[in-house]
Structures are given as structure tokens and as C-alpha cells.
Enzyme design. Structure first.
Site, PDB file in Angstrom:
ATOM      1  N   SER A 169      44.398  43.791  42.250  1.00 29.31           N
ATOM      2  CA  SER A 169      45.789  44.430  42.264  1.00 29.31           C
ATOM      3  C   SER A 169      46.014  45.354  41.175  1.00 29.31           C
ATOM      4  O   SER A 169      46.854  46.261  40.930  1.00 29.31           O
ATOM      5  CB  SER A 169      46.625  43.316  41.982  1.00 29.31           C
ATOM      6  OG  SER A 169      46.758  42.787  40.627  1.00 29.31           O
ATOM      7  N   GLY A 170      45.257  45.101  39.944  1.00 29.55           N
ATOM      8  CA  GLY A 170      45.611  45.534  38.764  1.00 29.55           C
ATOM      9  C   GLY A 170      46.714  44.911  37.947  1.00 29.55           C
ATOM     10  O   GLY A 170      46.920  45.309  36.693  1.00 29.55           O
ATOM     11  N   GLY A 171      46.990  43.879  38.282  1.00 32.07           N
ATOM     12  CA  GLY A 171      47.913  43.043  37.586  1.00 32.07           C
ATOM     13  C   GLY A 171      47.451  42.456  36.128  1.00 32.07           C
ATOM     14  O   GLY A 171      48.169  42.865  35.301  1.00 32.07           O
ATOM     15  N   PHE A 172      46.109  42.335  36.035  1.00 31.64           N
ATOM     16  CA  PHE A 172      45.646  42.131  34.707  1.00 31.64           C
ATOM     17  C   PHE A 172      45.767  43.390  33.822  1.00 31.64           C
ATOM     18  O   PHE A 172      45.908  42.957  32.613  1.00 31.64           O
ATOM     19  CB  PHE A 172      44.038  41.677  35.058  1.00 31.64           C
ATOM     20  CG  PHE A 172      43.344  41.396  33.671  1.00 31.64           C
ATOM     21  CD1 PHE A 172      43.704  40.172  33.032  1.00 31.64           C
ATOM     22  CD2 PHE A 172      42.521  42.343  32.872  1.00 31.64           C
ATOM     23  CE1 PHE A 172      43.141  39.676  31.787  1.00 31.64           C
ATOM     24  CE2 PHE A 172      41.947  41.992  31.860  1.00 31.64           C
ATOM     25  CZ  PHE A 172      42.211  40.706  31.220  1.00 31.64           C
ATOM     26  N   ASP A 208      49.808  38.974  40.602  1.00 33.37           N
ATOM     27  CA  ASP A 208      50.037  37.809  39.840  1.00 33.37           C
ATOM     28  C   ASP A 208      50.624  38.178  38.417  1.00 33.37           C
ATOM     29  O   ASP A 208      50.702  39.212  37.938  1.00 33.37           O
ATOM     30  CB  ASP A 208      48.583  37.187  40.013  1.00 33.37           C
ATOM     31  CG  ASP A 208      47.625  37.546  39.279  1.00 33.37           C
ATOM     32  OD1 ASP A 208      47.740  38.800  38.993  1.00 33.37           O
ATOM     33  OD2 ASP A 208      46.619  36.977  38.671  1.00 33.37           O
ATOM     34  N   GLN A 268      46.871  30.696  38.538  1.00 34.14           N
ATOM     35  CA  GLN A 268      46.997  30.763  37.167  1.00 34.14           C
ATOM     36  C   GLN A 268      47.502  29.484  36.561  1.00 34.14           C
ATOM     37  O   GLN A 268      47.088  28.509  37.059  1.00 34.14           O
ATOM     38  CB  GLN A 268      48.187  31.870  36.918  1.00 34.14           C
ATOM     39  CG  GLN A 268      47.935  33.147  37.362  1.00 34.14           C
ATOM     40  CD  GLN A 268      46.987  33.964  36.282  1.00 34.14           C
ATOM     41  OE1 GLN A 268      46.534  33.337  35.146  1.00 34.14           O
ATOM     42  NE2 GLN A 268      46.373  34.820  36.569  1.00 34.14           N
ATOM     43  N   GLY A 291      43.233  34.658  34.963  1.00 35.58           N
ATOM     44  CA  GLY A 291      43.623  34.178  33.583  1.00 35.58           C
ATOM     45  C   GLY A 291      42.653  33.548  32.632  1.00 35.58           C
ATOM     46  O   GLY A 291      43.162  32.710  31.846  1.00 35.58           O
ATOM     47  N   ASP A 327      33.118  38.961  38.919  1.00 35.58           N
ATOM     48  CA  ASP A 327      32.998  40.597  38.852  1.00 35.58           C
ATOM     49  C   ASP A 327      33.053  40.428  37.282  1.00 35.58           C
ATOM     50  O   ASP A 327      33.850  39.354  36.588  1.00 35.58           O
ATOM     51  CB  ASP A 327      34.189  41.232  39.233  1.00 35.58           C
ATOM     52  CG  ASP A 327      35.422  40.962  38.410  1.00 35.58           C
ATOM     53  OD1 ASP A 327      36.005  39.894  38.707  1.00 35.58           O
ATOM     54  OD2 ASP A 327      35.692  41.791  37.639  1.00 35.58           O
ATOM     55  N   CYS A 338      11.275  42.213  35.270  1.00 40.66           N
ATOM     56  CA  CYS A 338      12.229  42.654  36.012  1.00 40.66           C
ATOM     57  C   CYS A 338      11.605  43.678  37.104  1.00 40.66           C
ATOM     58  O   CYS A 338      10.599  44.353  36.722  1.00 40.66           O
ATOM     59  CB  CYS A 338      13.251  43.423  35.386  1.00 40.66           C
ATOM     60  SG  CYS A 338      14.589  44.550  36.215  1.00 40.66           S
ATOM     61  N   CYS A 354      13.314  46.204  38.741  1.00 41.27           N
ATOM     62  CA  CYS A 354      14.117  47.435  38.866  1.00 41.27           C
ATOM     63  C   CYS A 354      13.286  48.613  38.773  1.00 41.27           C
ATOM     64  O   CYS A 354      12.491  48.719  38.197  1.00 41.27           O
ATOM     65  CB  CYS A 354      15.443  47.252  37.962  1.00 41.27           C
ATOM     66  SG  CYS A 354      15.073  48.035  36.247  1.00 41.27           S
ATOM     67  N   CYS A 379      12.735  49.329  35.214  1.00 39.18           N
ATOM     68  CA  CYS A 379      11.593  48.876  34.351  1.00 39.18           C
ATOM     69  C   CYS A 379      10.181  49.042  34.867  1.00 39.18           C
ATOM     70  O   CYS A 379       9.196  48.994  34.288  1.00 39.18           O
ATOM     71  CB  CYS A 379      11.868  47.280  34.505  1.00 39.18           C
ATOM     72  SG  CYS A 379      13.030  46.563  33.401  1.00 39.18           S
ATOM     73  N   HIS A 403      19.499  49.254  35.451  1.00 42.29           N
ATOM     74  CA  HIS A 403      18.710  47.750  34.972  1.00 42.29           C
ATOM     75  C   HIS A 403      19.685  46.660  34.716  1.00 42.29           C
ATOM     76  O   HIS A 403      19.314  45.670  35.396  1.00 42.29           O
ATOM     77  CB  HIS A 403      17.984  47.998  33.787  1.00 42.29           C
ATOM     78  CG  HIS A 403      17.667  46.935  32.985  1.00 42.29           C
ATOM     79  ND1 HIS A 403      16.267  46.127  33.447  1.00 42.29           N
ATOM     80  CD2 HIS A 403      17.834  45.817  32.260  1.00 42.29           C
ATOM     81  CE1 HIS A 403      16.300  44.937  32.968  1.00 42.29           C
ATOM     82  NE2 HIS A 403      17.082  44.654  32.272  1.00 42.29           N
TER      83      HIS A 403
END
Lengths: 377, 377
Positions: free
Chosen positions: B97-100, B150, B191, B218, B268, B306, B308, B311, B337
Site C-alpha cells: 500500500s505504501g503505508g510503511f 495499515d 500489527q 511492523g 521482500d 554461484c 549467476c 559469477c 548477482h
């Protein structure tokens, strides 16, 4: 010189101009000419991987010996297997000496017959560039084409200073040739400001050294465009037809078309990469600035006729959003598009030369590109 | 809700912990869990294309409704076919939401029962976020998972303020649910600060709404790591086992392993992308800072284990040179990476869960990652 892998052959010529379609052979593969070299000053094209460059059609990259010698150092690169291995680009590399930077970026402390004393733009340390040291750096990097140290006067400039630069560039070229040991091909550089006579003198002196290729430097340094074309054209006339000709540091798509018709084969320019970071995109109908509000809701690709991976997947509206938001991906995607524009232009010029339709192709391309003047930026 | 395409199934469980291997079905494809979502706040992962993200193993991206509503605007994105089409990512998208951000970046003007009044960090304009408006923005974006507005209190915080945040988050969730019309799946948010009791109250109220998934917010806002784990663990216990659990905004590789063992499925974090731009690279034996002088002549890849594309092709010495030189390509390669590190970790956790060797895998991985404390940065 016969033991060196460097070869140049002309595969096709335009009947009406001096344009030619050629191929350079190097130890790291072929370069189809006319060719545009993406600029990888410190060993990286800004934001684009070597794999992507290859996919975009790049065959030859340009790096800067002066910058690389300051950081990370030519010895370090040599220790790690040479620049090609270090930067992960398996194709050929041309190294500029950095002489031009000496006369534009760096703080020039002293220009003498032996070399140039400058103060590093990175840490203020004193650096002494000589023709021999530049060759040593370029040989440590292991590049395929070496540009010698030259004396590049500014524009405008007194005739006496230009005469001095021509003479010094010639003497430095002889010293560079004497120092040259590697498999890489040393190119001669022509100076001479905007004097056709001094250009001829410089070109003939360089040509007398029978080098694998020749470059014309000291243009696009502020002189009027028509004067640049005039000097570029007359300089080319004094260079051997069987060696590649490189016009250094130029230019717009229109410039490249004009210069190819004068018989130039190699080009480098920061325009596609630098413009990309400012939101300026090349299209077949001229340049657009993607930050312009008129693109906010435009669902079409940057250039509807472009075959690049950006035009295949993203809209002008999205690219505008990224650029306005200062997103890192903006620089990446814009650079990919602009490089593909330049590299495809060269590919189309080569095809037109092969197929005997160079005049038709270039007159149509120039007319379409002139759409640029109608663009609002 | 039965007409919505969103489904979650648990495919395998660890016998010793609450870790599970699952799969989320969405209209835009499946997400194998546990999953890490690269952060694409304004509709782009910094420096990485959607095609590259797919190749790195990303299946779900996180965007920010608040940022996108300010620029370029949700209506504009809707007009251009929705966010998936706009940003060229054909997989599922989760929108925060962007609430944070309201409680961290933006200038908070007024927090009331109806919503939050803030001053835009972009142009100073007044913005009024309400639960209904956030849902409307997310539905205009056309995302697959919608996070409601939130009330996210800071740490440390008075108990009365946390109680208020829990109550308001609950009421706002009910309003969000009432406003929710789209095919996308609305998740509830828990929360409650560092109080197990308030967390339980918040989780049970959210769970009573029978939503497609639940998130714990939170946390990672400054509290000690062990307290974060304790609260994360107790919060998970109060969430239904047959719905995906998302721990918002966390964390290090070690954190993810611990949180997966508590039964979390989605994560995330900006760490892999933000650290990349500062030269900090994740490896199986801990983090390294590629700018460190000891990597100047190191020919080995960033992480020898790795898989990737960075690497596979580049040395620590080259990546150090790019980072020290401030080259754009540094951020691009380091981000690729680090994202692959996170995405491969999740893939290995899923495989370990499928094959009944989660405890063995995680204990070895945690021991190896602890090599981090021996690294000099």
C-alpha cells in the site's frame, strides 16, 4: 608486420562516393566496416554487459589507455590476462591513448618534446605520458588496435601552434612505431586543425610509415560542422585506400553517413551512451527526448522501426516514467536502444554498399533523420 | 471469493519445524513458495530488466501503490493496460500500500480514523490515503496481490499507541475488504509491535475475515533481531495454516532461513538490490564488500559456488574496478548477482523441503553464512 594478424580488405565500393564496405581481421575476430565502436572508457560500456553488446551487433570496443593506466593500472590488467579477459569481452578492442583527454579533461602541466606532464584527474598525482609509455600501456592491456600519443590542438588555434602539433604528432608517431612490439595494429594519427595544407602534410608523413591503419583526430572539437566535413574529406584523400580510416570522436547519425561517403571505416562517439542517460533517444525520424510530457501516455515503442529488445518490450510512456523517476533501469534501457540504433545504422550502410544502393539508402536515411528539426525537446 | 484465480496449496512440510513448500496460483502464473520478491517500487527493479529477473528465477515482484499513484499515476497505468503490461513483466505482482512509507519517508500531516494525510516527498502536494483509495489504486494497477492500508507504529512505541494501531489496522482491513472488487487477492496485515498478546489479537481479527493470505508487518523496524524472531514466530502461530504467510520487509539470508522455518512463505527486502549499489555482495560464505583492496587482483568470481551470469563471466578484480570507478555497470552486475543469491537460496530451501532434508540444508547453510563475521568489510 607480416606476422601480425591484422588485415583489412575492401569487399565493395560505392560507385558515386568513396564509401567502401570492408572487413578487418584481428586475432580476436573480424570487424565489418564501416563500424561504430561503443565507448568503454574504463573497460565497461556504461550500463551494458559484453554479452548484450555482442547481441546489439558490436564487434569492436574503444577503451582509453590513460584512464585504465591510472585505474586499475595496466600491470594489474596484464597480470589478470589482459583487458579482453579482464572485462569479459572476447572481441577486438581499440585503445585510444588518452591524448585527447590530456588536452580536455586533465590539468596540463607541461607539453614538451619528450611527452606530456599532467596532473591526474583522479588523485592529483603527476603523470608523464610519452609515446613510448603509451605504447607500453597499450601492449600491457593487450589491445588489438593501438592509438599513439598525439598532440591535439584546440579550436580555434594559431597556425604556428597547429604546425607545431602536426610536427610533434609526426615525430611522436615515429617514436611510437619504434616502440611498438606487440601483435596489435598501430594506427597513425593525422592532425592539422582546419588547414587542408597542414592536414595533407600530417597525413602524408603518417602514411609514409606504412602503418596498418590511420586515424583523423582533432575534429569535432568546436569547429563548424561544414568545416569539419571539409577537413575530414580532404584528410581522407591523403590516406592510403588500402588501409582502414578512423575518424575519431564523431558524431551524429548524419555525421556518420557523411563520413562513410568520404571513405571512413571506423567511428566512436559518446553520443549514443551519454544521450541515453539524459533521456535523449535516437530514432529513424530524428532524436526525441523521452522526458517530454507528450510521451506520458504514449503506448508506442521509442522507435517503431527499431529491432532492439527495448523497442520490442517497452513503451515511450514507461521509458518516460523511468527517466523522470531517475531509475537506474532508464539509463540501461536507453543505452541499449541508442547503441542498437548506431550499430544498426552501420549494418544498414554495409548492406547498402554490398547491394549497390548506397546513394538511395543514404539520401532516404538523411531525409528521415532530418525529422529531428521538427522535434520539440 | 471462489471466482478468484488465487489459490494456495502446501506441497510438502518439514517434520521438525513449521516450514512448508507451497505453490500460489494467480491469473498471471504460479509462485513457488517459499518465495522472495525483488523490490520494484516504482515499477522497475533498479538496473535489471523483467527478462533478466525471470532468468534469475523471480516469479513475483513487489511494487508500491503509493509511489506509483504519485508518479506516473494509477489512472495512466490503467489506461495503458495495467502495471504488468506497463512494466513489461508478465508474471504476478504484489502491491504494497505504501503505508510503511507513510510512516518512514513521507511527511505525516495527520493520522486519523478515516485515513492518513501526508505531504508528497516528490512535489509537496497533499495526499490523503484511505483504505478505500489504496484498494482503488491497486485495482487500477491490476495487481495480483493487494496489501491494504495499515497503521504501522514505530519501534520503540507506547503500548497505547500500539493498541491503537492494532485496532485501526483491523478496522481499516474491514473497510479494505468491503472496497475490494478485483480478481486480485487481498491479504490481511497483522500489527502489534513487540507484544505477543497484541500480535495475537491482530492476527485473529485479520484471520476472522477469511482472506486469501496474511502478512506480518511492523517488524524489522529497529527492534533487536531475537525479539523480531520471537514476535514473527508467535504471529505465525495465529495465522491459518492453509493461507500463505508474508513477512514484510525482511531480511538477511539468515533471517529468511529462520522465518521459513516458522512457516512464512513470502518475503521482500531491499537488501540484495540496495547493498549491490554499495558494493556489498552476498556469498555462500557471508557478505563481502567488493570495494575492499584485497580484491584488487582477485581473479575468482564473486561467489565460486554461484550460478549467476555475473559469477560465470567476471572476476572480483573487475567488479572491484567497476565499483571503485563508479561505473553504472557495477550496480547492474552486483544487483544481478545479489538477486540470484536470494532467489537461489529460496529455490534451495524449496528443494530441501521437497526432499525431506530441510534441517540438514538449513543448518549447513547457516553455518556457512556465519563466515560473514570473519569477513573484513
Amino acid at each position: 608486420m607480416t606476422s601480425r594478424p591484422f588485415r583489412f580488405e575492401v569487399l565493395a565500393r560505392d560507385a558515386q562516393s568513396r564509401a567502401r564496405r570492408g572487413r578487418i581481421a584481428t586475432a580476436r575476430g573480424a570487424v565489418d566496416t564501416p563500424a561504430f565502436m561503443p565507448v568503454a572508457t574504463v573497460g565497461a560500456v556504461k550500463g551494458v554487459t559484453p554479452q548484450e553488446l555482442r547481441q546489439l551487433g558490436a564487434e569492436l570496443l574503444l577503451v582509453n589507455a590513460y584512464h585504465l593506466s591510472l585505474r586499475p593500472g595496466a600491470e594489474l590488467i596484464a597480470e589478470l590476462g589482459g583487458l579482453s579477459s579482464f572485462m569479459g569481452w572476447d572481441g577486438p578492442i581499440l585503445s585510444d591513448s588518452g591524448g585527447f583527454q590530456v588536452f580536455s579533461l586533465a590539468e596540463l602541466v607541461n607539453l614538451g618534446e619528450d611527452g606530456v606532464r599532467i596532473r591526474s584527474h583522479l588523485d592529483g598525482s603527476m603523470q608523464f605520458l610519452t609515446p613510448e609509455r603509451v605504447i607500453a600501456v597499450e601492449e600491457a592491456l593487450g589491445v588489438d588496435i593501438l592509438m599513439p600519443l598525439d598532440d591535439c590542438p584546440p579550436y580555434p588555434c594559431d597556425r604556428s601552434r597547429v604546425e607545431e602539433a602536426v610536427a610533434r604528432t609526426g615525430r611522436w608517431l615515429e617514436r611510437s612505431r619504434a616502440a611498438w612490439r606487440s601483435e596489435g595494429a598501430l594506427f597513425g594519427i593525422v592532425q592539422g586543425g582546419v588547414s587542408p595544407e597542414l592536414r595533407a602534410r600530417s597525413a602524408e608523413r603518417a602514411a609514409s610509415l606504412d602503418l596498418p591503419g590511420y586515424a583523423v583526430g582533432g575534429l569535432s572539437v568546436g569547429e563548424p560542422r561544414e568545416l569539419c566535413y571539409e577537413i575530414a574529406s580532404s584528410s581522407a584523400d591523403h590516406l592510403p585506400v588500402d588501409r582502414p580510416r578512423y575518424l575519431m570522436g564523431t558524431g551524429t547519425p548524419q555525421d556518420l553517413i557523411r563520413l562513410v561517403s568520404m571513405g571512413y571505416d571506423l567511428f566512436d562517439c559518446v553520443l549514443p551512451t551519454r544521450n541515453a542517460r539524459n533521456g535523449s533517444l535516437f530514432t529513424a525520424s530524428g532524436r526525441i527526448n523521452i522526458r517530454n510530457a507528450r510521451f506520458a501516455r504514449d503506448p508506442s515503442p521509442p522507435d517503431p522501426r527499431c529491432d532492439c529488445p527495448v523497442c520490442a518490450r517497452f513503451s515511450r510512456a514507461y521509458l518516460r516514467h523511468l527517466s523522470v523517476s531517475g531509475e537506474l533501469l532508464s539509463a540501461v534501457l536507453n543505452t541499449i536502444h541508442n547503441l542498437r540504433f548506431y550499430l544498426r545504422l552501420m549494418s544498414e550502410l554495409r548492406a547498402a554498399l554490398e547491394q549497390g544502393r548506397f546513394p538511395v539508402y543514404t539520401s532516404r536515411a538523411l531525409a528521415e533523420l532530418a525529422g529531428e528539426v521538427r522535434e520539440t525537446e
